[in-house]
Design an enzyme around this catalytic site. Structure first.
Site, PDB file in Angstrom:
ATOM      1  CD  GLU A 185      -8.543  22.126   2.297  1.00 28.18           C
ATOM      2  OE1 GLU A 185      -8.890  22.735   1.303  1.00 28.18           O
ATOM      3  OE2 GLU A 185      -9.322  21.450   3.015  1.00 28.18           O
ATOM      4  CG  ASP A 242      -1.713   1.164   1.402  1.00 24.33           C
ATOM      5  OD1 ASP A 242      -2.246   1.596   0.379  1.00 24.33           O
ATOM      6  OD2 ASP A 242      -1.856   1.662   2.529  1.00 24.33           O
TER       7      ASP A 242
END
Lengths: 1268, 353
Positions: free
Chosen positions: A572, A471
């Site tokens: 963000e 992953d």
């Protein structure tokens, strides 16, 4: 569908038209190109759902309609799970009972106590024994035990099998007991957690195990959710409730859930909750985390329920003071428990091999016994029948005696199948697992996490890995985004500089203490930037950080003066946090204002619009009105989209472009920032359009996008940010080590292609000279290959031997980057879904049915061919990166390689999205220490850092493999050498199943005399040290190629054992043929003969293990000589006068040892036997080592030199940063933000947008989140 | 990686040599410096041993005579002819004349040898009751089931000693006569029939049941001898220390042989004039021929032998040592050649690397 309504009629029409239009064999060319951006389809979409989403979407569908349809849909589905609030007796009604056993009835509603343990005090013994006897080997010995009880065929004393069997069973039982006690403890801990439940009209504290379906419970902040509950209300406005789903899917960002309006309104207070009598009908418990369908019936109205109102067990309540919920699924019915399900029992390649070998031995045993039985029958006819002294009163025919002797030999030769094999293998594996747990070099001190072998039965497989599937997020990377650099007005900031722009290689971190909002976690070294901010010389610098503080969809939570940001994406969050540290702290927001502290002064801005992110726009903007009344648009987004929208007059365009290139080459994630002043009039005009667009009911998103596009133009570039998606330590080194060990690494990620590619470069999986192929490239390749195959093979494809040809010219370094949708396209996954439609139409005639099955079979064959080709192609690439893949696809890719490459695979991941893959692969590794535990829970091994993988594979895996192989080879050898002496002896005793040893020796041989040294070798042996193992990854290849234990090696061991047994028998035979003892007495009696052979055997096998041991610790030496000493000690005891007086018939060898072993002649015999057994082995080993030295032989030979080298020359890693090439990545994560929620103003005022629209969007978002 | 002992995490594994798999160890390599000397030394040592064994074995004198009595092989044929079936045991005697041209150095041992007799047959070798033989009175009356069909007589009396081994007790007897002067009378050579069994056997494993009123016969009352025995066990010998279960012939017989051809010690010759061996002269062995072997194709032999430090005559071990020793040396040379040949090549390989 019992009643074909108009909808299904349409279905039939569609299906038949499809059928006629195209050949039933679907072709894959016709579809448009797959979209690299989107994740194909939700993981758990079921077939019926896919069917439901038929092609015809009614354009005039409005809200009412949809609601109606929703209800219809829920009714149509079998909603048989009924829950009534605050009414326990309802769930105990008889029709909810289901029969468990004959008459024991049980409620179908599980209670909330979970039970993972297997035994209780009473059931332990019978159940454990039953489980153990289910294993073939144990059962075999049980059968033997029974055979031994039959007097006619009992050739060995009863204790010879019973004693070892008891030892074996005992060890396993103890291990099981310890495991089960641990499970008991864990269950108890969880079941006894408490929460508040409504009982007798008010909230009372109750234990988790007492909670039942239909209970109304109250949860507080940071509580774990005890069951799957329907959110009724919470302390937050609009009954929002934030949950952390880390334990479910490994994601640490918060998800929000929202209660139904009606329950939010009426169910806030305790007394209203106690009288709540809602009735819920919903689907039966299942394992789909993001799906829930149900209906609440209350106050004569019905309300649809979906996954957005359900809080799942295992999540944690965050940022919400308290919330109320209704238990829908409890205990074993909860989604997390349904998901944990049965762990597939994994077995290693060696296990399978070992089993086959045991079967082989078993066949050999039967054949040998049968041969000897025939021999006996013949002998009886020739000799036995005439030997009057053998008369035993029974009138058996020779053939019957032969038959009896067959069983007798089965018993005698049973030790060919090593009784302690399985238990020894378990013990060794357990030991290896402990060594993994204990390894300090896989211990992560920062999180206090040691490595953990959760499955103890797979260790040697770690030495055989061919493919690693990894992953990305959280595995290769830390999943921590840090603000690293920025480019403001063409000037790059972020290098090590002092305030006057001089570069320093060693400089202290910037001190942010002047800023009261700084969190002190940001490491920044550019003092000049601070200087710039504080001096305010360049307005753009302040503007830049102001933009970061204002243009986002982050939610803030203020506790004790501390700011807590809750961002939809870590990028963000990193940006807003950076702005906060640099003095522009985002403090609070309401629906249409935002408050920022700008270098200490708080200012509030009106937010006029939030133009949220989506994957097409790749940017987000915000329009604010400053307190002075100016209207400004701030925008951040991917460089590609921003540059298209810049004003022509942008002086820093080129500089920023250069900066972006530099950032990209440093594998930073970049983002461009820009702004624009808007005239009041212009805004007014635009706002009208905007309002109009936001009221459009169909294709609102498209309409909005269009409006956004109008205002986001002529922007002025401020600069660019560079965020580091921090790789974990040592990732590139680990990857290159593993690559040298011929392990192929595939990265499977839900991320976007650019991000994945970027990470590929960062972790040196991809290098500058790698040719990268994408989905479309290989699709063409695969297509031509298919055509070729079809042309060549035709109908007889199966009979044509597969031609091995490569897809690419050899020699080039190639990598494949493929997205999930391309995967589907290539592997014809979608087509199977579509073919379901064909199924709807029932075949009318026999002919039709035949055609249908034929075409189906053809499709299957094509699909298989396709898959095989794809795997072949992918395996030719040195690196494969799959991006935008769903958890299901991850598992599918692993499965493909497993299936077509027959290679051992390992999957490593950290989140719930990796669980499928971890469970599918031969070995699953979970990254622990992160908050999410689901990957770890379903993994076989866990540790905290990706880099430990190299140690796990190259050191522990390799050692385990070598140890296990050596162990098995020796074990088979040892038992053959031991057992076959009986076989040779048969030829001299009339095939009468006479043993060549004393019974006690047979009993103890496997358990005491020969087990410890081989066990210790299996635990401790190392051919080369861990450092050298890591330094020479090439050593790993022996495991991948099964070189150390395979059928050939097995037969070599057997032959070695057989030869040894021959030597062990025939040399003493020669010596005993006509000899007499030293003092004239004791000539060649049976007991002395047995002792001679047994002594020679013990010395031989123990010295043989000594030869096999390459790492002699004092324990090894002690055990080898200890075993020999133990043998002589026990033998002299058993042959002593004392024990004979006590048990005259059990110990019949009285005096044999002392009489036989005082004869030098016997010692000379033993010595010769041992020498003849061992010297050839030494010679062969020496010769093969000299003529064909193996890799590890060579390294061992130069051990000293290498060690010296290592001390002198610490190799410097050469970092070769290639020529900088443009690899910009769009820094936004692929989820959209909370803009809807913010602008919907649900927290202040409702009305603005229809309720269910938000819910629908929220659900979509949640689905996306889970899928990523 | 560094870690400090002070700031230890709760889950930090112990840093010990064992847990970190760093136990001090010797990693032996099968190098030429070990293997070659090993083979040469072993070879030389084995050849030395082999020569020693070979010469001692050759120095041992053996004299054996097959008295089975196959037709035309001597005067035991008559007895053998009568031995057509096994019961009842016949009484027949025959003799073997031989002469020694020189002294047969002593001590001389007299063995009987049986061939094709499967004392190691499992069915046969388990047919005994060691508890009974250890003199336990209860076991005396209740023989173990393994003894069947020689567990009880048809009359129900328990058999003592029970079992097939005891039942098939070798019952030929020998006496040795020496003619000192040619034509002179034959003088019986004293045969020492004691001390022919292991001390542990006669004193631990085989014990008579406790005497009843001082009489062994009474102790055995209520038992029957094995069917083949002409007399009960307590009457095996007139010597009270050599009768019953501890009769040495019986004990020797009960220690079953490993192989179907075996020798059992019958007597030692070590008394009087014969302590140094059998002087030259003519000898006569008188054989009481009882034991039937021809039915199963067996042979009965009588063997005179002396012994050395390594026991009786057996050339096998000496030859085996010589062969193995020579092979070791040969192998040593092969290994040396291979080593020299490949050592260079390996070095070259590494230089190339």
């Amino acid at each position: 569908m019992s009643q074909p309504g108009p909808e299904s009629a349409r279905w039939f029409q569609f299906a038949s038209s499809m059928n006629s239009e195209r050949d039933s064999e679907t072709t894959f060319e016709e579809d448009s190109q797959p979209n690299d951006e989107v994740v194909p389809y939700s993981d758990d979409e079921t077939e019926d759902e896919l069917d439901d989403q038929g092609p015809a979407v009614e354009p005039e569908q409005n809200r009412v309609n949809r609601e109606a349809e929703e209800t219809r849909e829920t009714l149509r589905k079998d909603c048989t799970w009924q829950v009534k609030a605050n009414d326990r007796s309802f769930h105990e009604q008889p029709h909810f009972m289901k029969t468990r056993f004959f008459c024991i009835k049980e409620s179908k509603y599980a209670n909330n106590a979970i039970k993972t343990y297997k035994y209780n005090a009473f059931s332990f013994l019978p159940m454990n024994l039953f489980e153990q006897f289910k294993r073939a080997a144990n059962f075999y010995f049980l059968i033997l035990l029974i055979l031994q009880a039959i007097p006619q065929i009992s050739t060995l004393a009863w204790y010879t099998t019973l004693f070892p069997l008891l030892v074996v069973l005992g060890i396993t039982a103890i291990k099981d007991l310890v495991d089960d006690v641990a499970r008991h403890k864990m269950d108890n801990e969880i079941n006894n957690r408490t929460c508040e439940v409504i009982k007798d009209g008010r909230f009372k504290v109750a234990k988790w195990k007492e909670i039942q379906v239909g209970d109304v419970i109250r949860l507080k902040k940071n509580d774990f959710i005890p069951a799957d509950i329907l959110l009724l209300s919470s302390s937050e406005p609009n009954s929002l409730c934030y949950v952390e789903t880390a334990e479910l899917d490994g994601e640490t960002n918060l998800k929000f859930k929202m209660a139904l309006e009606i329950t939010h309104q009426y169910l806030q207070r305790e007394n209203s909750l106690t009288t709540f009598d809602g009735f819920i009908e919903c689907e039966e418990p299942n394992n789909r985390l993001d799906k829930f369908t149900g209906t609440l019936f209350w106050r004569n109205r019905s309300f649809p329920l979906d996954a957005d109102k359900i809080l799942l067990r295992g999540c944690v309540i965050r940022n919400t003071d308290f919330c109320h919920g209704l238990v829908i699924f409890a205990g074993a019915d909860t989604k997390i428990m349904k998901n944990s399900g049965k762990t597939r029992f994994k077995r290693t390649k060696i296990d399978y091999l070992m089993n086959y070998m045991v079967y082989t031995i078993f066949v050999v045993l039967i054949l040998v016994s049968a041969g000897l039985a025939i021999g006996h029958a013949y002998w009886e006819a020739q000799v036995g029948n005439y030997s009057w002294y053998l008369y035993d009163g029974e009138d058996y025919t020779p053939s019957y005696r032969g038959f009896l002797n067959f069983w007798g030999y089965i018993i005698i030769l049973n030790t060919m199948v090593p009784i302690s094999l399985y238990v020894s293998v378990e013990v060794i594996r357990l030991g290896q697992s402990y060594f993994i747990n204990w390894d300090l070099q896989m211990y992560y001190p920062e999180k206090d996490t040691p490595a953990k072998a959760r499955t103890t039965t797979l260790n040697e497989q770690l030495g055989q890995i061919h493919y690693v599937f990894s992953d990305k997020t959280g595995t290769l990377t830390q999943n921590i985004m840090t603000f690293k650099k920025c480019c403001i007005n063409g000037q790059i900031y972020g290098d090590h500089r002092d305030a006057s722009q001089n570069s320093h290689s060693k400089i202290e971190q910037v001190d942010f203490s002047w800023n009261m909002f700084a969190d002190g976690k940001l490491a920044f070294y550019d003092h000049y930037l601070i200087e710039q901010i504080q001096s305010g010389k360049e307005s753009e610098v302040r503007q830049f950080f102001f933009l970061l503080a204002v243009c986002h969809t982050v939610m803030v939570d203020r506790t004790d003066g501390q700011l807590n940001y809750q961002a939809a994406s870590p990028d963000e969050g990193a940006l807003v946090n950076a702005a906060r540290n640099f003095g522009f702290a985002f403090l609070a927001r309401t629906q249409n204002t935002i408050t920022i502290s700008e270098l200490g002064t708080e200012r509030t801005y009106d937010v006029l619009a939030i133009l949220d992110f989506n994957s097409d726009r790749k940017r987000m903007s915000i329009i604010v009105r400053t307190p002075e009344g100016n209207i400004r648009l701030y925008c951040k987004g991917a460089d590609t989209v921003i540059y298209e929208r810049l004003h022509q007059m942008n002086p820093t365009k080129q500089e920023t472009q250069d900066a972006l290139d530099i950032f990209a080459s440093e594998t930073l994630r970049t983002l461009c920032l820009c702004y624009k002043e808007i005239e009041e009039k212009e805004y007014e005009e635009w706002n009208k359009k905007f309002m109009a667009a936001s009221l459009v009911s169909t294709n609102r998103d498209e309409a909005l996008d269009k409006v956004y596009e109008e205002i986001e133009k002529d922007l002025i570039l401020l600069g660019a940010t560079a965020i580091e998606d921090k790789l974990q330590d040592g990732v590139p080194e680990t990857i290159s080590k593993l690559a040298k060990a011929d392990i192929k690494i595939w990265v499977l990620t839900g991320d976007k292609k650019e991000t994945a590619e970027n990470i590929g470069f960062a972790c040196e999986l991809l290098t500058e000279d790698t040719t990268i192929c994408y989905g479309e490239d290989i699709n063409a390749l695969l297509h031509t290959r298919m055509e070729n195959q079809r042309n060549r093979g035709g109908v007889y494809a199966k009979f044509v031997p597969p031609v091995h040809e490569t897809f690419f010219p050899p020699g080039e370094n190639r990598a494949l980057i493929i997205s999930g949708s391309w995967l589907n396209e290539i592997l014809l996954e979608k087509k199977t879904k579509r073919s379901k439609i064909l199924k709807l139409k029932f075949p009318k005639t026999e002919e039709e049915r035949r055609i249908r099955t034929q075409s189906k079979r053809r499709l299957e064959a094509r699909k298989e061919q396709r898959q095989k080709n794809f795997v072949d192609l992918a395996c030719e690439c040195s690196a494969v990166i799959c991006c935008r893949v769903t958890p299901k696809q991850k598992a599918m890719v692993v499965d493909l390689v497993k299936r077509y490459k027959k290679a051992i695979t390992l999957a490593i991941g950290d989140g719930a999205n990796d669980v499928n893959m971890i469970k599918t692969a031969h070995i699953g590794v979970g990254i622990s220490g992160q908050e999410g535990m689901q990957a770890v829970m379903s993994s076989d091994y866990s540790f905290a850092q990706f880099r430990y993988l190299q140690r796990l594979l190259l050191v522990h895996g390799r050692w385990s493999y070598i140890r296990m192989c050596k162990f098995l080879r020796y074990f088979f050898y040892k038992n053959f050498a031991f057992t076959l002496v009986h076989f040779w002896y048969s030829f001299f005793n009339g095939y009468s199943a006479q043993t060549a040893y004393e019974d006690w020796f047979i009993t103890l041989y496997n358990v005491l005399y020969s087990s410890l040294p081989v066990l210790l070798m299996g635990l401790l042996d190392q051919d080369v040290s861990d450092k050298l193992s890591l330094r020479f990854p090439g050593l790993y290849i022996v495991g991948q190629r099964d070189l150390l234990f395979n059928y050939k090696k097995f037969f070599v061991s057997l032959v070695h054992g057989i030869l040894t047994s021959m030597i062990l028998f025939f040399i003493p035979l020669g010596a005993y043929l006509q000899t007499v003892g030293q003092d004239g007495e004791a000539p060649s009696d049976y007991q002395s003969f047995a002792v001679t052979i047994a002594s020679a055997l013990i010395i031989t096998v123990n010295f043989q293990i000594g030869l096999d041991t390459s790492y002699w610790t004092f324990v090894n030496a002690f055990s080898i000589f200890g075993s020999i000493a133990l043998y002589f000690g026990i033998m002299f005891d058993f042959h002593s006068a004392g024990i004979h007086v006590l048990f005259p018939s059990a110990f019949q060898f009285t005096g044999t040892a002392s009489n036989a072993l005082r004869q030098p002649y016997i010692w000379l015999t033993i010595m010769l036997t041992v020498a003849v057994c061992l010297l050839p082995v030494v010679a062969i080993r020496f010769l093969s080592m000299t003529i064909w030295p193996s890799e590890s032989d060579k390294i061992q030979k130069h051990r000293k030199r290498l060690k010296a080298e290592e001390q002198w020359k610490r190799r410097q890693r050469v970092f070769r940063r290639g020529v900088s090439s443009r690899r910009s990545a769009y820094a936004f994560s692929h989820q959209r933000g909370y803009a809807d929620l913010i602008s919907s103003g649900r927290s202040i005022r409702k009305k603005r947008s229809p309720l269910d629209a938000i819910i629908a969007e929220g659900a979509a978002e949640y689905r996306r989140t889970v899928a990523s | 990686m560094t870690w400090s002992a002070t700031a230890r995490g709760a889950h930090q594994p112990d840093n010990t040599a064992f847990t970190q798999q760093r136990l001090p160890a010797w990693q032996p390599l099968l190098s030429a410096s070990i293997a070659l000397p090993l083979f040469f030394c072993a070879g030389l040592a084995f050849i030395g041993l082999g020569l020693g064994l070979f010469y001692s074995s050759n120095g041992i004198k053996e004299l054996e005579y097959d008295y089975t009595g196959n037709p035309g092989t001597g005067n035991c044929s008559a007895c053998a002819l009568a031995d057509q079936d096994r019961a009842p045991p016949l009484r027949c005697s025959c003799s073997w004349y031989f002469s020694l041209p020189e002294l047969f150095p002593g001590p001389v041992y007299l063995y009987y040898e049986l061939t094709n007799f499967y004392q190691n047959n499992r069915r046969y070798s388990v047919s005994r009751d060691d508890t009974q033989l250890s003199g336990l009175p209860s076991a005396l009356r209740h023989p173990a089931n393994e003894c069947a069909p020689y567990q009880r007589r048809a009359s129900g009396l328990p058999i003592a000693p029970c079992g097939a081994i005891a039942n098939s007790l070798f019952n030929d007897s020998f006496s040795l006569w020496h003619q000192r002067q040619p034509g002179g009378p034959y003088v019986e050579v004293p045969l020492d029939r004691t001390g022919i069994a292991w001390w542990t056997d006669c004193h631990v494993k085989f014990r008579n049941p406790p005497l009843v009123n001082g009489s062994l016969a009474l102790a055995f009352r209520g038992t029957a001898p094995p069917p083949n025995w002409p007399r009960p066990v307590y009457a095996l010998s007139p010597d009270p220390n050599n009768t019953g279960f501890i009769n040495q012939d019986f004990v020797v017989w009960m220690r079953t042989a490993a192989l179907p051809t075996f020798r059992k010690l019958y007597a030692r010759i070590r008394q009087g004039n014969y302590s140094t061996g059998l002087p030259r002269g003519a000898y006569l062995v008188n054989i009481t021929y009882n034991y039937p072997v021809r039915a199963f194709g067996g042979h009965k032999l009588i063997v005179f032998s002396n012994i050395s430090w390594m026991g009786g005559k057996n050339p096998f071990l000496g030859i085996a040592y010589l062969v193995v020793g020579s092979l070791c040396i040969l192998m040593g040379f092969v290994m040396l050649v291979v080593y020299i040949r490949y050592q260079d090549q390996n070095d070259e390989d590494e230089d190339e690397e």
